[in-house]
Scaffold this motif. Structure first.
Motif, short mmCIF file in Angstrom:
data_model
loop_
_atom_site.label_atom_id
_atom_site.label_comp_id
_atom_site.label_asym_id
_atom_site.label_seq_id
_atom_site.Cartn_x
_atom_site.Cartn_y
_atom_site.Cartn_z
N LEU A 120 11.11 -15.71 -11.59
CA LEU A 120 10.36 -14.46 -11.67
C LEU A 120 9.30 -14.57 -12.76
O LEU A 120 9.08 -13.65 -13.54
CB LEU A 120 11.32 -13.29 -11.95
N MET A 123 6.69 -11.93 -13.21
CA MET A 123 7.07 -10.72 -13.93
C MET A 123 7.31 -11.00 -15.42
O MET A 123 6.98 -10.17 -16.27
CB MET A 123 8.31 -10.10 -13.30
N THR A 134 0.34 -10.63 -8.85
CA THR A 134 1.61 -10.18 -9.44
C THR A 134 2.16 -8.97 -8.71
O THR A 134 3.38 -8.86 -8.52
CB THR A 134 1.44 -9.84 -10.94
N GLU A 138 5.68 -9.06 -6.69
CA GLU A 138 6.74 -8.13 -7.09
C GLU A 138 7.20 -7.30 -5.90
O GLU A 138 8.41 -7.05 -5.73
CB GLU A 138 6.28 -7.22 -8.22
N ARG A 142 11.11 -7.24 -4.48
CA ARG A 142 11.95 -6.05 -4.36
C ARG A 142 12.32 -5.79 -2.90
O ARG A 142 13.44 -5.35 -2.60
CB ARG A 142 11.24 -4.85 -4.97
#
Length: 372
Positions: A120, A123, A134, A138, A142
């Protein structure tokens, strides 16, 4: 019988990184020889012949593509959503997203799904990415968490990141299954072959090696500065795709940048090196460290992410801004240094946990467990 679908986009398109992970895993699954677990590899197109044909293949493996000749946009839409209809049509029972993504609607379609999360970094360190990227990454992360029945983290560091940045509610879905490594760097290379590679690329007699994309996050400047503090005959050879970061590296006549190297040539370069250096500021795993250990090299890496987890307790680690510490660690890893051979032997024993079939067996068990 369990029919397994696998996202094969990176397998047919990416020469390193996620592509290597996918090809190694699929080939190791094939080597398990489970006739009751046919594999269907879903890619938006055939990609590159030299990558696709690395899949060893047998009657139990099949590549699957969207129908017709879709545009780039339609290929992307097929992979992110439309492929679900093809999975249902083909009787796929478990689908594995190898690169942190799953198609929308797969849970609703009743297909069990697995997603591998590698890191990750987008992030943790968004400064290394364009801000739009980004946001996209992301969202995909999710969305994959919501769809997945099982989440494979390739390191304990990645598992911790998922829980911290994704949510503690996913804790019971996460399994840590380490990435396996391709065996070609641990094979014997003849003296004649090593001599040819040394001559072809004008390699110095003594050098430490770095392998990976030459970008800011990989922090190659630390190694360049450290080499300047070592004896004059010690050089640094860096193999990997170059980015604009190269222009920011300190000038050094002892730095040699190489690209377009075949796996066989790279194996010879590993065999010629005295030590391996990996000064990256953040990684999800760090497979080049394991490949270097398999090739018989002592490793010097940086603290702060997962590299100690990958390299084990017998490699050396320094802070990502510690030039003097890096120089000292490299010096203690050169040929003739005290304890070098013992550390190499112990490190090789440590990385046995990452050998291919053990990893493939764990992944296959995930597939079977989802169908219970």
């Amino acid at each position: 019988m369990i029919t397994i679908g696998i996202d094969a986009k990176r397998i047919v398109r990416n020469g390193t990184g996620l592509g290597s992970y996918g090809r190694t895993l699929v080939n190791d699954l094939i080597r398990l020889g489970d006739a009751d677990m046919p594999l269907r590899l879903y890619a938006p197109d055939e990609g590159r012949d030299e990558l696709r044909t690395q899949i060893i293949g047998d009657g139990n493996v099949q590549f699957c593509y969207p129908e017709g000749h879709p545009s780039a946009i339609r290929k992307a839409l097929w992979r992110s959503h439309g492929v679900v209809k093809d999975l249902v049509r083909d009787g796929v029972q478990v689908y594995h997203g190898l690169s942190g993504e799953l198609p929308t609607g797969i849970r609703k379609a009743g297909i069990k799904s697995v997603v591998t999360i590698h890191d990750l970094i987008f992030m943790r360190h968004p400064e290394y990415y364009h801000w739009i990227d980004t946001k996209i990454y992301e969202w995909k992360f999710r969305q994959a968490l919501r769809e997945a029945d099982c989440i494979i983290a390739i390191s304990e560091r990645t598992r911790q990141d998922i829980l911290e940045l994704g949510g503690q509610q996913y804790a019971d879905r996460i399994q840590v299954i380490y990435q396996s490594f391709a065996p070609h760097f641990s094979t014997d290379i003849s003296s004649e072959e090593k001599a040819k590679v040394r001559e072809r690329y004008k390699l110095p007699q003594r050098f430490i090696l770095n392998v990976g994309t030459i970008e800011r996050r990989k922090n190659l400047a630390l190694a360049v500065e450290a080499v300047e503090l070592l004896p004059q005959d010690i050089h640094l050879v860096a193999v990997g795709r170059q980015t604009s970061y190269v222009r920011d590296l300190p000038h050094s006549d002892r730095l040699h940048l190489l690209g377009g190297i075949s796996n066989r040539e790279l194996a010879a370069i590993y065999a010629l090196a005295e030590a391996f250096v990996y000064p990256s500021r953040y990684e999800g795993f760090g497979i080049p460290i394991i490949e270097a250990i398999a090739a018989g090299l002592p490793v010097v890496a940086c603290t702060g992410s997962c590299l100690e987890e990958a390299g084990g307790p017998y490699s050396r680690y320094v802070g990502p801004d510690d030039v003097i510490g890096m120089a000292e660690a490299i010096k203690m890893s050169l040929r003739g240094s005290r304890g070098r051979q013992d550390r190499i032997a112990r490190s090789r024993e440590y990385i046995r946990r990452f050998e291919g079939n053990d990893v493939a067996a764990q992944v296959a068990q995930v597939y079977h467990d989802l169908m219970k």
